[in-house]
Motif scaffolding. Structure first.
Motif, short mmCIF file in Angstrom:
data_model
loop_
_atom_site.label_atom_id
_atom_site.label_comp_id
_atom_site.label_asym_id
_atom_site.label_seq_id
_atom_site.Cartn_x
_atom_site.Cartn_y
_atom_site.Cartn_z
N ARG A 301 0.84 -1.20 0.00
CA ARG A 301 0.00 0.00 0.00
C ARG A 301 0.87 1.25 0.00
NH1 ARG A 301 -4.11 1.94 4.86
NH2 ARG A 301 -4.90 3.82 3.79
N GLY A 302 0.54 2.20 -0.88
CA GLY A 302 1.24 3.47 -0.90
C GLY A 302 2.67 3.40 -1.38
N VAL A 303 2.98 2.40 -2.21
CA VAL A 303 4.35 2.19 -2.67
C VAL A 303 4.66 3.14 -3.83
CG1 VAL A 303 5.95 0.51 -3.66
CG2 VAL A 303 4.28 -0.21 -1.93
N PRO A 304 5.79 3.82 -3.82
CA PRO A 304 6.12 4.75 -4.90
C PRO A 304 6.48 4.02 -6.19
CG PRO A 304 7.96 4.59 -3.36
CD PRO A 304 6.82 3.83 -2.75
N LEU A 305 6.11 4.63 -7.31
CA LEU A 305 6.55 4.17 -8.63
C LEU A 305 7.76 4.95 -9.11
CD1 LEU A 305 3.06 3.89 -10.36
CD2 LEU A 305 4.43 2.04 -9.39
N THR A 306 8.03 6.11 -8.51
CA THR A 306 9.10 6.98 -9.01
C THR A 306 10.08 7.38 -7.92
OG1 THR A 306 7.47 7.88 -10.57
CG2 THR A 306 9.56 9.05 -10.37
N SER A 307 9.60 7.87 -6.80
CA SER A 307 10.45 8.38 -5.73
C SER A 307 11.13 7.24 -4.97
CB SER A 307 9.58 9.20 -4.77
OG SER A 307 10.32 9.62 -3.65
N SER A 308 12.38 7.44 -4.59
CA SER A 308 13.14 6.42 -3.87
C SER A 308 12.83 6.45 -2.37
CB SER A 308 14.64 6.63 -4.06
OG SER A 308 14.99 6.65 -5.43
N PRO A 309 12.96 5.31 -1.69
CA PRO A 309 12.79 5.30 -0.23
C PRO A 309 13.92 6.07 0.47
CG PRO A 309 12.70 3.08 -1.17
CD PRO A 309 13.24 3.98 -2.23
N LEU A 310 13.69 6.38 1.73
CA LEU A 310 14.69 7.06 2.57
C LEU A 310 14.72 6.36 3.92
CD1 LEU A 310 16.57 9.62 2.92
CD2 LEU A 310 14.59 10.70 4.00
N LEU A 311 15.92 5.92 4.33
CA LEU A 311 16.08 5.24 5.61
C LEU A 311 16.77 6.17 6.59
CD1 LEU A 311 15.95 2.59 7.27
CD2 LEU A 311 18.21 2.03 6.36
N VAL A 312 16.12 6.41 7.73
CA VAL A 312 16.68 7.25 8.79
C VAL A 312 16.56 6.50 10.10
CG1 VAL A 312 16.57 9.46 9.99
CG2 VAL A 312 16.01 9.35 7.55
N GLY A 313 17.67 6.03 10.63
CA GLY A 313 17.63 5.25 11.86
C GLY A 313 16.85 3.96 11.67
N ASP A 314 15.84 3.76 12.52
CA ASP A 314 15.03 2.56 12.44
C ASP A 314 13.77 2.74 11.61
OD1 ASP A 314 16.75 1.09 14.05
OD2 ASP A 314 15.75 1.67 15.91
N GLU A 315 13.62 3.91 10.97
CA GLU A 315 12.41 4.18 10.21
C GLU A 315 12.72 4.32 8.72
OE1 GLU A 315 11.78 4.17 13.93
OE2 GLU A 315 12.65 6.13 13.42
#
Length: 413
Positions: A301-315
């Motif tokens: 659900r809510g998965v991007p088709l264009t924008s990359s994920p961002l990992l900050v700490g445990d989130e």
């Protein structure tokens, strides 16, 4: 070890593998770590066309490559219509915003991209300031190395057919420039000698093949480097020195993949592309086909088709193309919050100065505090569309709109 300390260890390890990154530089797509992080401080929280704009420079032509910053310059690529398509490298002085370099690299027959949201100049360049070299990539239209004075050192082509034009950016690993070439007719990952452009290795994608537009990421797993590259229907980890396949994960219908992966907590996070988009968390310590054994969790659900994920700490943070941002527990996939930011999104988010910056196609940047509860700090509007991701360097944010480049910085005395 505290979460942010663990994150720092991961990012330092990644920084050692990419192009030589000087203090305050942003030399490649998604910065010195390849994961959208900057160590800059004192960045502005708020801005507008009349506030905290240190300079605003016109950008000729059309291009959605993201700005990179190195050696006192901001670098972009663009395509202009000069009787045919002219694919060019641009540089701007970081202090004044004046254009200091404008060099044609390739000339092509077409003048527009087959996809209205794309351009002929969407892949982001890489600057290796120590080697006095800039690498540019225009997908099937060519790849080249130039000096920082604009002299072309070598150029090469990897012809392939795609539906939507140019896409993913290259990565620099030690003395090799590595590209993912993902077309309908051919698909492979290739490493070039960065000094000469000569091919060092090429590994074909497994069939079936189809288009993809993602940027690889070099990660460190145990005592071994891996080149992780997302392709259609599967993503593969390679030995960046030899091109040998280490492991792969499959995801059925996913193709036209655009988001770049991120890495942390021993896992890579993969957006699987069109048809049935999912976000996978895959442990990176496997061998062979790890689809059934190393997939830690899946989000649909809510998965991007264009924008990359961002990992900050445990989130882990993502934003869908329709503007819904989600914060997940990176270890379990549990959703902490989901909020509609408004607008449409193509640019990848950035973490800097303890904040997350989300840029919409409508020119709005939403600034959000990291954490398991949603906290919006500011919204900032610029004129013009934004599809390129921002760069962060020299105490400033560098933002490309459809026709201008901005340096955003704190103007307080």
């Amino acid at each position: 070890m505290a979460p942010m300390q663990r994150l720092g260890v991961v990012l330092v390890a990644v920084m050692l593998l990419g192009p030589a990154a000087h203090a305050q530089d942003w030399p490649a797509f998604r910065g010195p770590t390849g994961q959208g992080h900057s160590s800059e401080r004192g960045l502005p929280l708020e801005w507008s066309e009349s506030t905290n704009v240190l300079w605003k420079a016109p950008v000729p032509g059309r291009g959605w490559s993201s700005p990179v910053v190195a050696d006192g310059r901001v670098w972009l690529t663009t395509s202009t219509d000069e009787g045919a398509g002219s694919l060019r490298l641009l540089a701007y002085d970081i202090e004044t915003g004046l254009e200091v370099l404008n060099t044609e690299v390739f000339r092509v027959d077409q003048t527009t991209s087959p996809n209205p949201k794309n351009s002929l100049a969407s892949p982001t360049p890489i600057v290796d300031a120590d080697a006095n070299r800039v690498y540019v990539h225009f997908g099937a239209d060519g790849t080249a190395a130039l000096t920082t004075d604009g002299e072309i050192l070598w150029a090469t082509h990897f012809p392939h057919v795609t539906q939507h034009g140019n896409g993913g950016s290259p990565v620099l690993y030690r003395d090799r420039l590595i590209l993912s070439v993902d077309g309908y007719d051919t698909a492979f990952v290739v490493a070039l000698d960065a000094a000469t452009g000569e091919e060092q290795w090429r590994t074909a994608r497994r069939r079936p093949i189809s288009q993809a537009y993602s940027t690889p990421l070099v990660i460190r797993v145990g005592d071994r480097d891996q080149l992780f590259s997302i392709g259609a229907f599967r993503a593969t980890a390679y030995d960046p020195g030899s091109g040998e396949e280490i492991w792969e994960v499959s995801y059925g219908d996913g193709f036209s993949n655009v988001p770049a992966p991120v890495f942390g907590h021993g896992m890579v996070y993969v957006a699987t592309g069109f048809q049935v988009p999912s976000l996978l968390a895959v442990r990176a310590d496997g061998g062979g086909d790890v689809t059934a054994t190393h997939t830690a969790w899946t989000l649909r659900r809510g998965v991007p088709l264009t924008s990359s994920p961002l990992l900050v700490g445990d989130e882990l943070y993502i934003v869908s193309d329709l503007g819904v941002a989600t914060c997940l527990d990176a270890r379990t996939g549990e959703t902490h919050w989901r909020e509609r930011l408004g607008g449409n999104f193509s640019a990848s988010p950035v973490f800097a100065d303890g904040r997350i910056y989300f840029q919409s196609e409508e020119g709005v940047t939403s600034v959000v505090a990291p954490g398991i509860e949603y906290s919006e700090l500011a919204t900032n509007q610029l004129d013009g569309a934004i599809l390129a991701s921002m760069a962060v360097a020299n105490g400033s944010l560098f933002i490309r709109t459809h026709d201008h480049l901005y340096r955003i910085g704190d103007q307080r005395p």
